[in-house]
Design a protein around this motif. Structure first.
Motif, mmCIF file in Angstrom:
data_model
loop_
_atom_site.group_PDB
_atom_site.id
_atom_site.type_symbol
_atom_site.label_atom_id
_atom_site.label_comp_id
_atom_site.label_asym_id
_atom_site.label_seq_id
_atom_site.Cartn_x
_atom_site.Cartn_y
_atom_site.Cartn_z
ATOM 1 N N LEU A 68 0.850 -1.189 0.000
ATOM 2 C CA LEU A 68 0.000 0.000 0.000
ATOM 3 C C LEU A 68 0.882 1.234 0.000
ATOM 4 C CD1 LEU A 68 -2.740 -1.052 2.577
ATOM 5 C CD2 LEU A 68 -2.830 -1.178 0.096
ATOM 6 N N TRP A 69 0.560 2.168 -0.902
ATOM 7 C CA TRP A 69 1.354 3.374 -1.077
ATOM 8 C C TRP A 69 0.458 4.593 -0.837
ATOM 9 C CZ3 TRP A 69 6.401 2.054 -2.296
ATOM 10 C CH2 TRP A 69 6.593 0.780 -2.811
ATOM 11 N N ASP A 70 1.000 5.535 -0.096
ATOM 12 C CA ASP A 70 0.299 6.790 0.165
ATOM 13 C C ASP A 70 0.751 7.816 -0.870
ATOM 14 O OD1 ASP A 70 -1.236 8.715 1.221
ATOM 15 O OD2 ASP A 70 -0.185 8.867 3.139
ATOM 16 N N VAL A 71 -0.225 8.456 -1.536
ATOM 17 C CA VAL A 71 0.084 9.472 -2.544
ATOM 18 C C VAL A 71 0.211 10.812 -1.828
ATOM 19 C CG1 VAL A 71 -0.625 10.530 -4.711
ATOM 20 C CG2 VAL A 71 -1.236 8.142 -4.225
ATOM 21 N N VAL A 72 1.469 11.261 -1.683
ATOM 22 C CA VAL A 72 1.743 12.499 -0.948
ATOM 23 C C VAL A 72 2.661 13.369 -1.795
ATOM 24 C CG1 VAL A 72 2.690 13.529 1.138
ATOM 25 C CG2 VAL A 72 1.504 11.325 1.265
ATOM 26 N N GLY A 73 2.181 14.551 -2.173
ATOM 27 C CA GLY A 73 3.018 15.510 -2.885
ATOM 28 C C GLY A 73 3.588 14.978 -4.176
ATOM 29 N N GLY A 74 2.830 14.207 -4.892
ATOM 30 C CA GLY A 74 3.314 13.670 -6.157
ATOM 31 C C GLY A 74 4.311 12.546 -6.000
ATOM 32 N N ARG A 75 4.364 11.898 -4.856
ATOM 33 C CA ARG A 75 5.255 10.761 -4.610
ATOM 34 C C ARG A 75 4.456 9.621 -3.977
ATOM 35 N NH1 ARG A 75 10.656 11.878 -4.719
ATOM 36 N NH2 ARG A 75 11.081 10.148 -3.292
ATOM 37 N N LEU A 76 5.023 8.412 -4.085
ATOM 38 C CA LEU A 76 4.412 7.237 -3.478
ATOM 39 C C LEU A 76 5.256 6.818 -2.289
ATOM 40 C CD1 LEU A 76 3.482 5.134 -6.665
ATOM 41 C CD2 LEU A 76 2.006 6.621 -5.324
ATOM 42 N N GLN A 77 4.643 6.791 -1.111
ATOM 43 C CA GLN A 77 5.318 6.384 0.106
ATOM 44 C C GLN A 77 4.645 5.131 0.645
ATOM 45 O OE1 GLN A 77 5.253 9.664 2.834
ATOM 46 N NE2 GLN A 77 6.468 11.008 1.505
ATOM 47 N N ARG A 78 5.461 4.085 0.834
ATOM 48 C CA ARG A 78 4.883 2.813 1.293
ATOM 49 C C ARG A 78 4.446 2.936 2.744
ATOM 50 N NH1 ARG A 78 8.251 -2.696 0.894
ATOM 51 N NH2 ARG A 78 9.234 -1.869 2.775
ATOM 52 N N VAL A 79 3.230 2.488 3.015
ATOM 53 C CA VAL A 79 2.675 2.578 4.361
ATOM 54 C C VAL A 79 2.372 1.219 4.964
ATOM 55 C CG1 VAL A 79 1.720 4.872 3.983
ATOM 56 C CG2 VAL A 79 0.343 2.870 3.400
ATOM 57 N N GLN A 80 2.210 0.176 4.122
ATOM 58 C CA GLN A 80 1.817 -1.126 4.674
ATOM 59 C C GLN A 80 2.103 -2.219 3.650
ATOM 60 O OE1 GLN A 80 -2.220 -1.191 6.018
ATOM 61 N NE2 GLN A 80 -2.059 -3.140 7.081
ATOM 62 N N THR A 81 2.381 -3.424 4.147
ATOM 63 C CA THR A 81 2.581 -4.598 3.302
ATOM 64 C C THR A 81 1.647 -5.692 3.777
ATOM 65 O OG1 THR A 81 4.897 -4.048 2.880
ATOM 66 C CG2 THR A 81 4.215 -6.316 2.472
ATOM 67 N N LEU A 82 0.878 -6.254 2.859
ATOM 68 C CA LEU A 82 -0.076 -7.318 3.183
ATOM 69 C C LEU A 82 0.464 -8.620 2.623
ATOM 70 C CD1 LEU A 82 -3.375 -5.449 2.180
ATOM 71 C CD2 LEU A 82 -2.224 -5.458 4.396
ATOM 72 N N ASP A 83 0.674 -9.606 3.511
ATOM 73 C CA ASP A 83 1.165 -10.900 3.061
ATOM 74 C C ASP A 83 0.193 -11.991 3.471
ATOM 75 O OD1 ASP A 83 1.528 -10.974 5.757
ATOM 76 O OD2 ASP A 83 3.706 -11.038 5.717
ATOM 77 N N GLY A 84 0.573 -13.225 3.189
ATOM 78 C CA GLY A 84 -0.296 -14.361 3.487
ATOM 79 C C GLY A 84 -0.810 -15.049 2.253
ATOM 80 N N CYS A 85 -0.410 -14.572 1.089
ATOM 81 C CA CYS A 85 -0.852 -15.190 -0.159
ATOM 82 C C CYS A 85 0.133 -16.295 -0.542
ATOM 83 C CB CYS A 85 -0.941 -14.133 -1.257
ATOM 84 S SG CYS A 85 -1.574 -14.748 -2.809
ATOM 85 N N GLY A 86 -0.371 -17.392 -1.086
ATOM 86 C CA GLY A 86 0.478 -18.529 -1.428
ATOM 87 C C GLY A 86 0.913 -18.588 -2.860
ATOM 88 N N GLY A 87 0.614 -17.590 -3.659
ATOM 89 C CA GLY A 87 0.989 -17.598 -5.069
ATOM 90 C C GLY A 87 1.076 -16.192 -5.614
ATOM 91 N N SER A 88 1.398 -16.122 -6.886
ATOM 92 C CA SER A 88 1.506 -14.823 -7.549
ATOM 93 C C SER A 88 0.150 -14.129 -7.577
ATOM 94 C CB SER A 88 2.025 -15.017 -8.973
ATOM 95 O OG SER A 88 2.013 -13.810 -9.685
ATOM 96 N N ILE A 89 0.130 -12.833 -7.266
ATOM 97 C CA ILE A 89 -1.106 -12.059 -7.257
ATOM 98 C C ILE A 89 -1.398 -11.575 -8.663
ATOM 99 C CG2 ILE A 89 -2.175 -9.931 -6.419
ATOM 100 C CD1 ILE A 89 -0.611 -10.346 -3.816
#
Length: 611
Positions: free
Chosen positions: A352-373
């Motif tokens: 998850l990326w936060d759109v701040v001032g024309g940039r993307l800042q990572r805020v969170q990572t969601l895991d638990g998936c067993g294959g390619s998304i």
């Protein structure tokens, strides 16, 4: 044993060569044997004639020599005159000269033959030396052959042992696969049994609640039936009355906004029996008469409508570029409030990326998936994320937790798309196992499984239909009120993605024939086809979308260029190139219309803006 056989074969070959040489010598000697014998006879005759001539000359020059001294047994004709003697002498001299000439020729031939014989002897010696070298080489090769044969035998024994081990492992693998299938079958049976028990518990709970409501309604109606209402009372008097005297404590349906705010017009209403009151109110408030099989019943809870974008800004330049994942990025989506961007890829995580001032800042990572998304989707409320995966399942997260909240299992192959429905706690998934499934997210159970004729690559949901795109070049419409496909729209290529506009009047499809098509959902026909020089669909899951206001369509090409078409005019509005160096997999347009995010196969995420 093999070496002895090789040596015997080598010795026999040598004897054959020696025998052939001896035969050649015998043939050559037999050819010149007659010449040699004739030459020897000629030498003997020449010697004899020389001796005889000398003796005759002596006798004729010395007459005193008696005839007794002549050779015994040799009767020579005696010349009667000197002329005959001279003629005989000349004749003998001619014979002698001829014999000498013949002897010289024969001697020359003998010399030549001797030279040839010497040369052949030298050649024979060379051949014998070559034979010796070949014998040594054959011995070495035989020894090497024996070593190689021993290595081959050892390798064959090792291969036999490995083969035996492989068969043992194969049998173990087959046994484990059988146990796995049995366990999976038991798990499915247990899951079905659990779902069935939950359904039975829910039905029993609903029945108990209905009985309680029915009992309470009966009591309230009987209580209300015993009261007398004066029809001449003013509204203020009715308002001032005790609310419990007028209220029946009946739950109001969600789609009804009318309130009971006036008294009965006739006093005869008070004369109705309680049983008639019960039947009347049951017909009005019987919740079991909902259309549970419809796509979205008016009585069902639905998500609030997302605000409509007034105008979208056409992106003009890349304002931020980053390498977001460890491998290929497949899915991207803006949150409904346009503040977050979700990306998912082959590294099995969602960021998850936060759109701040024309940039993307990572805020969170969601895991638990067993294959390619393969795709990501925000819920209309923005507090949950649904992802399709190649592990034959779809995964659900809440934004307040990084762990997977629920997993929707039941597909038999890669899940290519997962979308929320407009009804709360419901979703739809499409898979390469040729099924489309509807899910109850509250229970985590499959409500309905639809068998389709071809691989499903993408799905979208309207208020009334589920729309699916397939590899057999067709788009299909499904209505939950019926069990069959209600409409099919053929296209010219394998469908890779579907997108529906906010008004749910137009459908955008992308296909492998390198075109985008706009389908009118009111007529279910193709209204526009978008093409462009240089545009090429880069994969079977390349995603194209509408802009939030529905005025533009955007898609990424195999060479990394973004193409934007004007839906109103049907013309290419703009192409953006030079930022992506690989095929663009998907794009997302913020609901505010301000930003566009694109992702490619080389892990790159690009944020675009018009300013």
């Amino acid at each position: 044993m093999a070496a002895a056989e090789g040596l015997s074969r080598g010795a026999g070959w040598k004897r054959h060569i020696v025998k052939a040489l001896k035969q050649r010598d015998r043939r050559q000697k037999a050819t010149f044997q007659d010449v040699i014998q004739a030459y020897n006879r000629l030498l003997e005759n020449t010697s004899f004639l020389l001796h005889l001539t000398g003796k005759i000359h002596t006798e004729f020059t010395d007459p005193q020599i008696s005839h007794a001294s002549r050779l015994p047994g040799v009767a020579l004709p005696l010349p009667s005159s000197p002329e005959e003697l001279q003629a005989m002498k000349q004749q003998y001299q001619e014979q002698v000269a001829e014999l000498q000439s013949t002897g010289g020729e024969l001697a020359y031939k003998i010399i030549e033959l001797n030279k040839s014989l010497v040369a052949k002897d030298d050649k024979l010696e060379e051949q014998e030396a070559r034979v010796s070298e070949l014998d040594e080489e054959i011995s070495q090769l035989e020894a090497s052959r024996g070593c190689v044969r021993g290595q081959v035998e050892r390798q064959e024994r090792e291969n036999a042992a490995v083969r035996q081990g492989y068969h043992v492992l194969l049998r173990c693998h087959q046994q484990q696969e059988e146990e796995l299938r049995t366990a999976v079958h038991k798990g499915e049976e247990l899951l079905q049994e659990m779902v069935r028990k939950k359904e039975q518990d829910a039905m029993a709970r609903n029945q108990r609640n209905e009985r309680k409501v029915h009992s309470r309604l009966t009591k309230e109606i009987r209580k209300a039936a015993r009261k007398t209402v004066n029809i001449d009372m003013e509204r203020e008097d009715l308002t001032a009355m005790d609310p419990k005297a007028l209220s029946l404590d009946i739950p109001e349906p969600q789609d009804s906004e009318r309130k009971i705010n006036r008294a009965f017009r006739s006093a005869s209403a008070t004369m109705l029996s309680s049983s008639k009151f019960v039947e009347t109110f049951k017909e009005i408030f019987d919740f079991r008469k909902r259309r549970v099989n419809s796509m979205c019943s008016p009585r069902e809870d639905v998500y609030p409508r997302v605000p409509v974008c007034i105008a979208s800004s056409i992106p003009a330049k890349a304002i931020f570029v980053l390498e977001a994942h460890d491998s290929e990025v497949n899915g991207v989506k803006f949150s409904p409030d346009s503040k977050l961007v979700a990306t998912g890829g082959a590294d099995r995580v969602i960021k998850l990326w936060d759109v701040v001032g024309g940039r993307l800042q990572r805020v969170q990572t969601l895991d638990g998936c067993g294959g390619s998304i393969t795709s990501v989707e925000f819920s209309p409320s923005g507090n949950r994320i649904l992802a399709a995966s190649s592990d034959k399942a779809a995964h659900l997260w809440k934004l307040d937790s990084s762990k997977c909240k629920d997993t929707l299992t039941g597909h038999g192959d890669k899940v290519t798309a997962a979308k929320f429905k407009s009804v709360v706690h419901q979703a739809v998934t499409g898979s390469m196992d040729r099924t489309v499934k509807e899910w109850d997210l509250h229970k985590g159970a499959c409500l309905r499984s639809i068998n389709v004729p071809s691989f499903c690559t993408d799905v979208v949901c309207s208020d009334y239909y589920i729309i699916s795109g397939h590899h057999d070049k067709k788009i299909r419409f499904w209505d939950s009120r019926v069990t069959r496909c209600t409409e099919e729209v053929p296209v010219q290529g394998k469908v890779t993605s579907l997108s529906i506009n906010q008004e749910q009047t137009q459908l955008l499809s992308c296909s492998r024939d390198d075109t985008l098509k706009v389908i009118d959902l009111r007529m279910n026909n193709i209204r526009q086809v978008f093409r462009a020089d240089g545009f090429k669909c880069g994969g079977d899951l390349t995603r194209a979308i509408f802009s939030p206001d529905g005025n533009y369509a955007i898609a990424g090409s195999a060479d990394g260029t973004l193409f934007i078409w004007n839906v109103t005019t049907g013309q290419l509005e703009k192409s953006l190139q030079g930022t992506h160096s690989a095929s663009v997999n998907a794009v997302a347009w913020s609901l505010s219309g301000e930003y566009v995010v694109s992702i490619d196969k080389k892990r790159t995420v690009v944020l675009w803006s018009a300013f």
